[in-house]
Motif scaffolding. Structure first.
Motif, PDB file in Angstrom:
ATOM      1  N   VAL A  89      47.469   8.417  55.347  1.00 46.66           N
ATOM      2  CA  VAL A  89      47.402   7.101  56.009  1.00 46.66           C
ATOM      3  C   VAL A  89      48.698   6.346  55.754  1.00 46.66           C
ATOM      4  CG1 VAL A  89      46.183   4.877  56.042  1.00 46.66           C
ATOM      5  CG2 VAL A  89      44.913   7.015  55.827  1.00 46.66           C
ATOM      6  N   LEU A  90      49.317   6.608  54.587  1.00 44.22           N
ATOM      7  CA  LEU A  90      50.512   5.851  54.219  1.00 44.22           C
ATOM      8  C   LEU A  90      51.685   6.128  55.148  1.00 44.22           C
ATOM      9  CD1 LEU A  90      50.410   5.837  50.324  1.00 44.22           C
ATOM     10  CD2 LEU A  90      49.493   4.204  51.970  1.00 44.22           C
ATOM     11  N   GLU A  91      51.548   7.178  55.961  1.00 46.80           N
ATOM     12  CA  GLU A  91      52.635   7.456  56.907  1.00 46.80           C
ATOM     13  C   GLU A  91      52.728   6.376  57.971  1.00 46.80           C
ATOM     14  OE1 GLU A  91      52.006  11.398  58.407  1.00 46.80           O
ATOM     15  OE2 GLU A  91      52.169  12.274  56.399  1.00 46.80           O
ATOM     16  N   ARG A  92      51.597   5.725  58.254  1.00 49.73           N
ATOM     17  CA  ARG A  92      51.654   4.691  59.297  1.00 49.73           C
ATOM     18  C   ARG A  92      51.283   3.309  58.758  1.00 49.73           C
ATOM     19  NH1 ARG A  92      46.990   7.930  60.563  1.00 49.73           N
ATOM     20  NH2 ARG A  92      45.138   6.723  59.991  1.00 49.73           N
ATOM     21  N   THR A  93      50.890   3.250  57.523  1.00 45.77           N
ATOM     22  CA  THR A  93      50.435   1.975  56.971  1.00 45.77           C
ATOM     23  C   THR A  93      51.187   1.669  55.685  1.00 45.77           C
ATOM     24  OG1 THR A  93      48.233   2.270  57.880  1.00 45.77           O
ATOM     25  CG2 THR A  93      48.425   0.774  56.015  1.00 45.77           C
ATOM     26  N   ARG A  94      51.674   0.439  55.567  1.00 50.12           N
ATOM     27  CA  ARG A  94      52.359   0.045  54.337  1.00 50.12           C
ATOM     28  C   ARG A  94      51.383  -0.739  53.466  1.00 50.12           C
ATOM     29  NH1 ARG A  94      57.081   2.409  55.104  1.00 50.12           N
ATOM     30  NH2 ARG A  94      57.930   2.167  57.182  1.00 50.12           N
ATOM     31  N   VAL A  95      51.390  -0.412  52.201  1.00 52.91           N
ATOM     32  CA  VAL A  95      50.449  -1.074  51.297  1.00 52.91           C
ATOM     33  C   VAL A  95      51.208  -2.021  50.363  1.00 52.91           C
ATOM     34  CG1 VAL A  95      48.771  -0.759  49.453  1.00 52.91           C
ATOM     35  CG2 VAL A  95      48.853   0.850  51.378  1.00 52.91           C
ATOM     36  N   ILE A  96      50.753  -3.246  50.314  1.00 57.48           N
ATOM     37  CA  ILE A  96      51.280  -4.199  49.328  1.00 57.48           C
ATOM     38  C   ILE A  96      50.180  -4.416  48.288  1.00 57.48           C
ATOM     39  CG2 ILE A  96      52.147  -6.530  48.919  1.00 57.48           C
ATOM     40  CD1 ILE A  96      53.086  -6.580  51.825  1.00 57.48           C
ATOM     41  N   VAL A  97      50.501  -4.150  47.038  1.00 53.25           N
ATOM     42  CA  VAL A  97      49.499  -4.276  45.980  1.00 53.25           C
ATOM     43  C   VAL A  97      49.648  -5.639  45.311  1.00 53.25           C
ATOM     44  CG1 VAL A  97      48.643  -3.283  43.839  1.00 53.25           C
ATOM     45  CG2 VAL A  97      49.570  -1.799  45.615  1.00 53.25           C
ATOM     46  N   LEU A  98      48.514  -6.301  45.148  1.00 52.77           N
ATOM     47  CA  LEU A  98      48.510  -7.585  44.450  1.00 52.77           C
ATOM     48  C   LEU A  98      48.226  -7.308  42.978  1.00 52.77           C
ATOM     49  CD1 LEU A  98      46.348  -9.536  47.061  1.00 52.77           C
ATOM     50  CD2 LEU A  98      48.836  -9.390  46.905  1.00 52.77           C
ATOM     51  N   THR A  99      49.189  -7.567  42.141  1.00 54.16           N
ATOM     52  CA  THR A  99      49.032  -7.199  40.737  1.00 54.16           C
ATOM     53  C   THR A  99      49.000  -8.432  39.860  1.00 54.16           C
ATOM     54  OG1 THR A  99      51.412  -7.071  40.529  1.00 54.16           O
ATOM     55  CG2 THR A  99      50.253  -5.027  41.031  1.00 54.16           C
ATOM     56  N   VAL A 100      48.677  -8.197  38.601  1.00 57.60           N
ATOM     57  CA  VAL A 100      48.726  -9.283  37.628  1.00 57.60           C
ATOM     58  C   VAL A 100      50.080  -9.193  36.945  1.00 57.60           C
ATOM     59  CG1 VAL A 100      47.677 -10.247  35.560  1.00 57.60           C
ATOM     60  CG2 VAL A 100      46.247  -9.220  37.344  1.00 57.60           C
ATOM     61  N   ARG A 101      50.745 -10.347  36.849  1.00 57.04           N
ATOM     62  CA  ARG A 101      52.128 -10.382  36.414  1.00 57.04           C
ATOM     63  C   ARG A 101      52.379  -9.616  35.117  1.00 57.04           C
ATOM     64  NH1 ARG A 101      55.498 -14.976  38.287  1.00 57.04           N
ATOM     65  NH2 ARG A 101      53.523 -15.487  39.237  1.00 57.04           N
ATOM     66  N   SER A 102      51.444  -9.745  34.204  1.00 57.33           N
ATOM     67  CA  SER A 102      51.697  -9.181  32.877  1.00 57.33           C
ATOM     68  C   SER A 102      51.589  -7.650  32.853  1.00 57.33           C
ATOM     69  CB  SER A 102      50.709  -9.802  31.885  1.00 57.33           C
ATOM     70  OG  SER A 102      49.403  -9.664  32.413  1.00 57.33           O
ATOM     71  N   HIS A 103      50.956  -7.077  33.850  1.00 59.19           N
ATOM     72  CA  HIS A 103      50.704  -5.634  33.790  1.00 59.19           C
ATOM     73  C   HIS A 103      51.795  -4.841  34.491  1.00 59.19           C
ATOM     74  CE1 HIS A 103      46.139  -6.484  33.225  1.00 59.19           C
ATOM     75  NE2 HIS A 103      46.917  -7.118  32.367  1.00 59.19           N
ATOM     76  N   GLU A 104      52.932  -4.656  33.777  1.00 62.21           N
ATOM     77  CA  GLU A 104      54.061  -4.016  34.425  1.00 62.21           C
ATOM     78  C   GLU A 104      53.790  -2.550  34.737  1.00 62.21           C
ATOM     79  OE1 GLU A 104      58.766  -3.537  33.591  1.00 62.21           O
ATOM     80  OE2 GLU A 104      57.725  -5.210  32.638  1.00 62.21           O
ATOM     81  N   SER A 105      53.068  -1.910  33.819  1.00 68.33           N
ATOM     82  CA  SER A 105      52.813  -0.486  34.015  1.00 68.33           C
ATOM     83  C   SER A 105      51.994  -0.260  35.283  1.00 68.33           C
ATOM     84  CB  SER A 105      52.061   0.074  32.805  1.00 68.33           C
ATOM     85  OG  SER A 105      50.836  -0.634  32.671  1.00 68.33           O
TER      86      SER A 105
END
Lengths: 807, 150
Positions: free
Chosen positions: A758-774
């Motif tokens: 699916v990622l070939e046609r769809t871009r994913v933006i992940v909403l993360t918590v600032r402190s969790h860099e890993s």
């Protein structure tokens, strides 16, 4: 200064021409003695003003004007008499600025002539029209600057969401909101002005702002943008003040602002409500207990009552609802309660309560609801126009009628009647019979000749009630008359009678004549209000489109009479089935639309399905040889997931209805339904996968208002199922996803999307918590296009969305 | 066709110079002081186009005070909220100076609280007008506050 303005006088005595020459300083006055002279003078041109009498040797001035003879601004002087009075439309067609009747009010004539010349002098003969255009152009020029003010407010809202609005930015945003409130109305955006005012009020003071205020602010910003986004200022007139100083408003008779009665509302909310109400031009009175409420209502009729049922254990509150609702005129009651149970809602509705709000609720939301009720109670403010040259009579009439809750406009200059009629579109006109220069009977006759006012009720005020006057009054087309001096109850009663008849006609215009449910026009208004309310209160709303199955066959087999009966019965069932706060309407042949407040899509489907069950069990023509049953198909869409506007919601529900028909009729389907065949995939710009409702709502709001097609799924697994498979039901250009999700977490979802290509046609933006860099690193490894740390600012997130789409 | 064909024409030419002067004086001159370009421009247009007045724009209280002394307008419309010298401060400066002391001042404000309005009205101004104003009506509102004939 150029050449002196030239004034042409035609068909009037020489003495008048000399008078004008004396009085119109700096003007040169010439006169034309007959029709031919007038014709050639006009043809020669160069005039600033024409003052014409009707009777000219060799022709009639009106004929010349009516023929479209080009002429300067014109004052037309006519003789009295039934045949002499042209209808407003005719005057307009002739391009006449004002009409005077003999004997002439010379002072007024000179005053008007001076005013017209002054306008001419300034090259603004059609000043009003030109000004409208000029204001619109100015709006185009300043739009950018003004929208920057909205940006400042939005930044403040985002900062509050982020938990860090410092004092300086808050004061800046407050100032910008203040400026917006004071300016956009001038460009014709009165509603935007009110919205900005509310923003200003929220930002005022120094009490800390919480998440509730932040969401309210973002809502208001969205509303501001929507209002200001309209193509151009619709009407240049948008003052919050009385728009027409022409009208002598009769200050002592101005009706008091509507009274809002707060019964048993807790002190904190009550205090904030009193302030909120004052800001909206309402008065609020707080009373404790049902007895006190009744006592107060005995003195002054409250416009609307807000009753808190949270602590109503003995049922007195419920009795009050029934009592107030049964009165005539009824006192509308809206209920607020800390408990929210379906049975409470139903019970309140059954008692006649007009609304149900669940605590905690913001004062603004309460006032919205109350104003909505007020609007529905009086669909359009009834307006009575009283025309009399005697200011004492005007003041008295305004006072008497105003006390009855009627909007009263008074007019002491009968020559402005046309203007006043157009401006206020009054439901009833009260005319004095005897006024200097022009009499009411003549005005009435002229009104009757104009199709726009021919059916507006006219009530006469007359000092003589002799048979001759009465006969003349009715002959002129009056509906009623009242003798002077005015004695309170009589005038009020007669006017109220007329108003009720007008409102009955209005009601007829609002309902579908066959079934008695709301028609499309009216229901669109009501549904719009419900949607607004749902947005403010963060409540769901579902919209169902219901279409009878094979209805044509019913008509063909059983006749149209039976067909009509079917439609009537379906309408009655719908009305019985849905609560007072829902809106039921017939939108077309066999199509009904229902808006269900506070119901999500699944609840909505459930309720419509129950209705379908009942329909199946109730045959038509049961006694006949050929009883038959009727079924329907329906589609249900939910606000805000399927659309924030009535139009988009309707289309979504209609698409589901179409699916229901395709799938074999006699069924109710929600939007996004996939049958075994699987419909074609739905394409959206942004899919939001987020289980935090508040955040999701905020995101959808922001996306919707910027023209993105968006969709919201709460559950990770559900999102994976929608996006993957051989025939995915959803295709999204961008997916905004939370990491912590029910069903399947964000990482697993990302991996699934990667595996299923699916990622070939769809871009994913992940909403993360600032402190969790890993977490960020892991998401990017798994194929995420970008990440945004929470808490985020909406403008920044949207910029990332745009970037992802372009990539 | 010329005027000669207007049969029976009776032309009254007035003493042009003296009358001309009076006619010019009929055109009111109004000074508008507002730092917001959009509102100032619309107000100017509105007064010019609807009432035919001559309008002098000023962008700040300082500029307003200077232009008031120079041009001696018939009235001054003054925005309340301006950076630097605000409306009330400008109004009191105008009143202190003999050359502008008797020019009527009308304050324009977006404040809605009755208390605010009362405070502004107590500043010895000719009146207070609410923002947003209706461009069609502004001239009328000013005229009626100042008792000017419409």
């Amino acid at each position: 200064m150029n050449a002196p303005p030239r004034v042409l006088v035609a068909g009037l005595p020489d003495s008048l021409a000399s008078l004008l020459a004396r009085q119109l300083r700096g003007a040169s006055v010439e006169s034309a003695a007959d029709a031919r002279a007038l014709h050639s003078a006009l043809a020669a041109g160069g005039w600033s003003l024409l003052v014409a009498g009707d009777a000219l040797p060799g022709g009639c001035a009106r004929d010349l004007l009516r023929r479209g003879e080009s002429h300067p601004p014109t004052l037309l002087c006519l003789s009295r008499g039934p045949a002499g009075a042209p209808a407003a439309a005719e005057l307009e067609a002739m391009g006449v600025a004002r009409v005077f009747f003999h004997p002439l009010d010379l002072q007024e004539l000179v005053r008007q002539a001076t005013a017209l010349l002054r306008r001419e002098e300034n090259g603004a003969a059609a000043g009003a029209d030109d000004l409208g255009g000029a204001v619109r152009q100015a709006w185009e020029r300043f739009r950018g600057t003004i929208l920057q003010r909205v940006d400042a407010v939005e930044e403040a809202a985002v900062a509050v969401l982020d938990g860090g609005l410092d004092e300086e930015r808050r004061r800046h945003a407050e100032r910008e909101a203040h400026k917006l409130a004071g300016s956009v109305g001038t460009f014709g955006f009165a509603q935007a002005s009110r919205v900005a005012r509310e923003v200003e009020i929220i930002l005022q003071g120094s009490q800390p702002l919480g998440q509730a205020e932040a969401l309210r602010l973002t809502d208001l910003v969205v509303a501001l943008r929507r209002e200001l986004d309209r193509p151009a200022a619709p009407e240049p007139a948008a003052s919050t003040r009385d728009p027409a100083p022409v009208m002598d408003e009769g200050a002592p008779g101005r009706p008091p602002p509507p009274l809002l009665l707060l019964v048993d509302v807790d002190a904190d909310l009550a205090e904030r409500l009193v302030m909120e109400a004052a800001g909206r031009g309402m008065r609020a009175r707080v009373v404790a207990g049902v007895a006190e409420a009744r006592a107060l209502a005995a003195g002054e009729h409250p416009a609307v009552v807000l009753l808190d049922l949270s602590a109503d254990r003995e049922g007195h509150g419920r009795e009050l609802i029934a009592d107030f609702s049964a009165r005539t005129p009824r006192i509308p009651v809206v209920v607020v309660s800390a408990r929210d149970s379906f049975t409470d809602r139903v019970e309140v509705a059954r008692m006649g309560g007009l609304g149900f709000l669940q605590k905690p609720v913001s004062p603004a939301a309460v006032c919205d609801a109350l104003q909505g009720v007020l609007k529905r109670e009086r669909p359009r403010d009834a307006c009575v126009l009283v025309v009399d040259d005697d200011p004492v009579v005007l003041a008295e009439a305004a006072r008497l009628l105003g006390a009855g809750g009627v909007k009263v406009k008074t007019l002491s200059d009968p020559y402005r009647l046309w203007q006043a009629l157009e401006e206020h579109a009054p439901e009833v006109v009260v005319l004095d019979v005897d006024m200097p220069l022009v009499n009411g009977i003549e005005l009435c006759r002229v009104m009757r000749n104009d199709p726009r006012w021919s059916s507006t009720p006219v009530v006469f005020l007359t000092s003589s009630t002799g048979a001759e006057t009465v006969q003349k009054v009715f002959a002129a087309g009056a509906d009623d008359f009242v003798a002077k001096p005015i004695v309170g109850p009589e005038l009020v009663t007669r006017i109220t009678n007329r108003l009720e008849r007008v409102q009955l006609h209005r009601a007829l215009a609002d309902t579908d004549p066959l079934t008695g449910v709301a028609n499309r026009r009216r229901s669109e208004e009501l549904m719009g209000q419900l949607l607004h309310l749902a947005a403010r209160q963060g409540q769901p709303l579902s919209l169902a489109v219901i279409d009878l199955d094979h209805f044509k066959q019913v008509n063909d087999l059983h006749g149209h009479g039976v067909g009509d009966e079917v439609l009537r019965r379906v309408a009655r069932m719908l009305e019985r089935f849905f609560r007072a706060e829902d809106v039921v309407a017939r939108w077309g042949g066999e199509e009904f639309v229902v808006a269900m407040y506070g119901m999500d899509r699944d609840d909505g489907v459930q309720r419509i399905a129950e209705l379908l069950e009942v329909m199946r069990g109730e045959p038509f023509e049961p006694g006949s040889e050929d009883p038959f049953t009727v079924t329907f198909s329906a589609g249900v869409a939910q606000f805000p997931m399927d659309g924030a506007e009535l139009g988009t919601l309707y289309r979504a529900a209609d698409a589901a209805l179409y699916q229901a028909k395709e799938a074999g009729r006699d069924r109710v389907l929600p939007t996004g339904w996939t049958g075994e065949q699987g419909g074609a995939a739905e394409h959206v710009d942004v899919l939001v996968v987020e289980d935090d409702h508040t955040l999701a709502r905020l995101l959808l709001h922001a996306l919707d208002t910027r023209g993105y097609r968006s969709r919201w799924i709460e559950d990770g697994r559900e999102a994976a199922e929608a996006l993957t498979g051989s025939r995915p039901r959803l295709r999204a250009r961008v997916v905004l996803m939370d990491v912590d999700l029910p069903g399947m977490d964000g990482h697993a979802l990302l991996r699934t999307l990667a595996r299923e290509r699916v990622l070939e046609r769809t871009r994913v933006i992940v909403l993360t918590v600032r402190s969790h860099e890993s977490e960020v690193v892991q998401a990017l490894d798994e194929g995420a296009f970008d990440h945004v740390a929470k808490p985020f600012s909406v403008p920044i997130l949207l910029q990332r969305v745009r970037r992802a789409m372009r990539a | 066709m010329s005027d000669a064909s207007v049969s029976g024409a009776r032309t009254v030419f007035l003493d042009s110079r003296a009358r001309q002067h009076e006619f010019t004086r009929m055109t009111r001159r109004v000074l508008i002081v507002d730092d917001e370009d959009d509102i100032r421009e619309v107000a100017q247009m509105s007064l010019e186009m609807v009432a035919g007045w001559e309008v002098i724009p000023a962008r700040s209280g300082d500029e307003g005070v200077r232009l008031a002394a120079e041009s001696r307008p018939d009235a001054i419309l003054l925005d309340v909220m301006m950076p630097g010298m605000d409306g009330p401060a400008t109004a009191s400066l105008l009143r202190e100076r003999p050359e502008t002391a008797d020019i009527p001042v009308i304050l324009l404000t977006a404040k809605v609280q009755p208390a605010d309005r009362r405070r502004l009205e107590s500043l010895g101004v000719a009146g207070v007008l609410a923002k947003p104003f209706d461009p069609m009506e502004l001239a009328n509102q000013v005229s009626s506050l100042l008792g000017w004939p419409a």
